[in-house]
Design a protein around this motif. Structure first.
Motif, PDB file in Angstrom:
ATOM      1  N   TYR A 176       0.816  -1.211   0.000  1.00 54.57           N
ATOM      2  CA  TYR A 176       0.000   0.000   0.000  1.00 54.57           C
ATOM      3  C   TYR A 176       0.853   1.266   0.000  1.00 54.57           C
ATOM      4  O   TYR A 176       0.491   2.274  -0.614  1.00 54.57           O
ATOM      5  CB  TYR A 176      -0.925   0.024   1.227  1.00 54.57           C
ATOM      6  CG  TYR A 176      -2.094  -0.924   1.112  1.00 54.57           C
ATOM      7  CD1 TYR A 176      -3.119  -0.677   0.211  1.00 54.57           C
ATOM      8  CD2 TYR A 176      -2.182  -2.058   1.920  1.00 54.57           C
ATOM      9  CE1 TYR A 176      -4.204  -1.537   0.104  1.00 54.57           C
ATOM     10  CE2 TYR A 176      -3.267  -2.921   1.820  1.00 54.57           C
ATOM     11  CZ  TYR A 176      -4.261  -2.661   0.913  1.00 54.57           C
ATOM     12  OH  TYR A 176      -5.328  -3.511   0.802  1.00 54.57           O
ATOM     13  N   GLY A 177       1.996   1.206   0.681  1.00 56.97           N
ATOM     14  CA  GLY A 177       2.839   2.390   0.795  1.00 56.97           C
ATOM     15  C   GLY A 177       3.410   2.864  -0.527  1.00 56.97           C
ATOM     16  O   GLY A 177       3.865   4.010  -0.634  1.00 56.97           O
ATOM     17  N   GLU A 178       3.419   1.994  -1.532  1.00 57.13           N
ATOM     18  CA  GLU A 178       3.991   2.362  -2.824  1.00 57.13           C
ATOM     19  C   GLU A 178       2.928   2.732  -3.860  1.00 57.13           C
ATOM     20  O   GLU A 178       3.258   3.118  -4.978  1.00 57.13           O
ATOM     21  CB  GLU A 178       4.854   1.215  -3.360  1.00 57.13           C
ATOM     22  CG  GLU A 178       6.042   0.905  -2.465  1.00 57.13           C
ATOM     23  CD  GLU A 178       6.973  -0.115  -3.078  1.00 57.13           C
ATOM     24  OE1 GLU A 178       6.975  -0.255  -4.311  1.00 57.13           O
ATOM     25  OE2 GLU A 178       7.708  -0.769  -2.307  1.00 57.13           O
ATOM     26  N   VAL A 179       1.657   2.597  -3.493  1.00 57.04           N
ATOM     27  CA  VAL A 179       0.578   2.923  -4.426  1.00 57.04           C
ATOM     28  C   VAL A 179       0.281   4.415  -4.355  1.00 57.04           C
ATOM     29  O   VAL A 179       0.009   4.959  -3.277  1.00 57.04           O
ATOM     30  CB  VAL A 179      -0.702   2.120  -4.096  1.00 57.04           C
ATOM     31  CG1 VAL A 179      -1.809   2.464  -5.075  1.00 57.04           C
ATOM     32  CG2 VAL A 179      -0.406   0.626  -4.131  1.00 57.04           C
ATOM     33  N   SER A 228      -4.717   8.535  -3.816  1.00 60.50           N
ATOM     34  CA  SER A 228      -5.631   9.321  -4.650  1.00 60.50           C
ATOM     35  C   SER A 228      -6.523   8.405  -5.480  1.00 60.50           C
ATOM     36  O   SER A 228      -6.084   7.369  -5.974  1.00 60.50           O
ATOM     37  CB  SER A 228      -4.824  10.239  -5.580  1.00 60.50           C
ATOM     38  OG  SER A 228      -5.686  10.924  -6.465  1.00 60.50           O
ATOM     39  N   GLN A 229      -7.775   8.814  -5.639  1.00 63.04           N
ATOM     40  CA  GLN A 229      -8.739   8.058  -6.430  1.00 63.04           C
ATOM     41  C   GLN A 229      -8.963   8.690  -7.807  1.00 63.04           C
ATOM     42  O   GLN A 229      -9.875   8.297  -8.523  1.00 63.04           O
ATOM     43  CB  GLN A 229     -10.075   7.999  -5.686  1.00 63.04           C
ATOM     44  CG  GLN A 229     -10.009   7.330  -4.336  1.00 63.04           C
ATOM     45  CD  GLN A 229     -10.169   5.832  -4.397  1.00 63.04           C
ATOM     46  OE1 GLN A 229     -10.778   5.308  -5.314  1.00 63.04           O
ATOM     47  NE2 GLN A 229      -9.619   5.129  -3.429  1.00 63.04           N
ATOM     48  N   LYS A 259     -11.490   4.070   2.485  1.00 63.64           N
ATOM     49  CA  LYS A 259     -11.626   3.962   3.939  1.00 63.64           C
ATOM     50  C   LYS A 259     -10.321   3.490   4.577  1.00 63.64           C
ATOM     51  O   LYS A 259      -9.899   3.994   5.613  1.00 63.64           O
ATOM     52  CB  LYS A 259     -12.741   2.978   4.293  1.00 63.64           C
ATOM     53  CG  LYS A 259     -14.139   3.455   3.928  1.00 63.64           C
ATOM     54  CD  LYS A 259     -15.164   2.375   4.261  1.00 63.64           C
ATOM     55  CE  LYS A 259     -16.562   2.763   3.794  1.00 63.64           C
ATOM     56  NZ  LYS A 259     -17.534   1.668   4.038  1.00 63.64           N
ATOM     57  N   MET A 260      -9.671   2.506   3.938  1.00 63.15           N
ATOM     58  CA  MET A 260      -8.458   1.923   4.495  1.00 63.15           C
ATOM     59  C   MET A 260      -7.257   2.849   4.340  1.00 63.15           C
ATOM     60  O   MET A 260      -6.440   2.977   5.259  1.00 63.15           O
ATOM     61  CB  MET A 260      -8.164   0.580   3.814  1.00 63.15           C
ATOM     62  CG  MET A 260      -9.180  -0.507   4.067  1.00 63.15           C
ATOM     63  SD  MET A 260      -8.904  -1.956   3.017  1.00 63.15           S
ATOM     64  CE  MET A 260      -7.236  -2.424   3.486  1.00 63.15           C
ATOM     65  N   HIS A 261      -7.145   3.477   3.165  1.00 60.79           N
ATOM     66  CA  HIS A 261      -5.971   4.310   2.874  1.00 60.79           C
ATOM     67  C   HIS A 261      -6.405   5.589   2.172  1.00 60.79           C
ATOM     68  O   HIS A 261      -6.283   5.718   0.947  1.00 60.79           O
ATOM     69  CB  HIS A 261      -4.977   3.531   2.007  1.00 60.79           C
ATOM     70  CG  HIS A 261      -4.366   2.358   2.690  1.00 60.79           C
ATOM     71  ND1 HIS A 261      -3.255   2.462   3.511  1.00 60.79           N
ATOM     72  CD2 HIS A 261      -4.731   1.046   2.715  1.00 60.79           C
ATOM     73  CE1 HIS A 261      -2.944   1.268   3.989  1.00 60.79           C
ATOM     74  NE2 HIS A 261      -3.831   0.397   3.520  1.00 60.79           N
TER      75      HIS A 261
END
Length: 333
Positions: free
Chosen positions: A51-54, A113-114, A107-109
């Motif tokens: 997740y940290g790299e997304v 950005s979406q 919600k989780m992260h």
């Protein structure tokens, strides 16, 4: 279970497999506790990224309808941007799964950005336009038109079943209009051929004693039938033009009858949808038009330009998908 392939920092495979096993699945993708999983053509959740790299996860739409363009039968992709700008793309069969995944990811992260870079630019432009609109002094004509559209939106909101049915029937009619007769006939011919090949395979197995050849022939026939049944190209009530035309005209007539109690409704009944009212109001607030007719004309021009080459924000995408069929089935008249 397929082998996992890292797209970002590598991790212990046993750790990743354990995380993937309990991840929340969304079509070919998934959200684990530590990693986000992306499917490939034949293997769901084959790739993983911490997740940290997304950086971003956003929708991208490509055309897939029989005319090769437009919003009626889009292929929906989710784009995962990670690292130094690398991208991994995965297609989704159902918009609902994509939306659920994005909502859960938000919600989780919330730091991910979406929106695409262009989508963020458009969002900033929208905010700037909203700020300028608040400072604008609309003319008396524009204020009157805005008031009419706000009242129209309220009237339509009181008829959710009617406007939702109208939009759904318009979409189905457009799909049927784009279905080419030769495609349906070819699909039907291939289905019949598949049934004959399957029957020939069983004959070889049971009567001619050629078991291996019979199995191969039967499997080929079954495969042909399976592909055709899932192609949505076979003649059916979904792509029956006459049936869809009747259903669409009935939906328009229902809306028209319902609006007779409101004789000053400013839009044609075939365009009676809250999103149409909202976008016309926005056009007037942006001072691009003063009257309802001018705003509707500008909206038609906007929708004509919005094909799969145009990057849309999430809100814009949902609005355009909802109302564009209402205009395409009328040829924007």
């Amino acid at each position: 279970m397929s082998k996992v392939i890292p797209l970002g920092s590598a991790a212990k495979e046993t750790e990743v497999l354990a995380d993937r096993k309990k991840c929340r699945k969304y079509d070919q993708c998934g959200l684990g506790d530590k990693y986000i999983y992306i499917g490939s053509t034949f293997h769901p959740r084959q790739y993983y990224i911490p997740y940290g790299e997304v950086k971003r996860v956003y929708k991208r739409v490509a055309a897939s309808n029989l005319a090769g363009k437009g919003f009626l039968a889009p292929i929906l992709y989710l784009v995962f941007e990670y690292g130094d700008g690398q991208e991994k793309v995965c297609s989704f069969r159902y918009l609902q799964d994509c939306d659920k995944m994005q909502n859960e990811l938000e919600k989780m992260h919330p730091e991910i950005s979406q929106m695409s870079p262009k989508g963020e630019e458009r969002a900033k432009e929208r905010e700037e336009i909203s700020r300028k609109m608040a400072e604008n002094e609309l003319s008396d004509t524009a204020r009157e038109s805005q008031k009419k559209l706000e009242e129209a939106r309220w009237q339509v909101h009181k008829r959710p079943g009617l406007y939702e049915n109208l939009a759904a029937m318009a979409k189905l009619k457009r799909h049927a209009d784009l279905a080419r007769p030769w495609v349906r006939n070819t699909a039907l011919a291939v289905l019949i051929a598949g049934a004959l090949v399957t029957a020939a395979g069983f004959y070889l197995m049971l009567e001619a004693g050629r078991t291996v050849q019979g199995i191969v022939v039967a499997l080929v026939g079954i495969m042909l039938m399976f592909v055709m049944v899932n192609s949505r190209a076979l003649p059916s009530k979904i792509n029956n033009r006459k049936k869809r035309n009747r259903e669409y005209e009935a939906a328009v007539a229902d809306m028209e009858r319902s609006l007779r109690a409101y004789p000053d409704f400013p839009l044609p009944p075939c365009y009676a949808h809250p999103v149409v009212c909202d976008r016309c109001i926005r056009i007037i607030q942006e001072m691009r038009a003063e009257t309802v007719d001018e705003a509707l004309s500008d909206l038609k021009d906007d929708l004509k330009k919005m094909d799969n080459t145009v990057v849309l924000s999430k809100d814009d995408y949902e609005e355009v998908v909802a109302i564009k069929p209402l205009f395409t089935v009328r040829n924007y008249e």
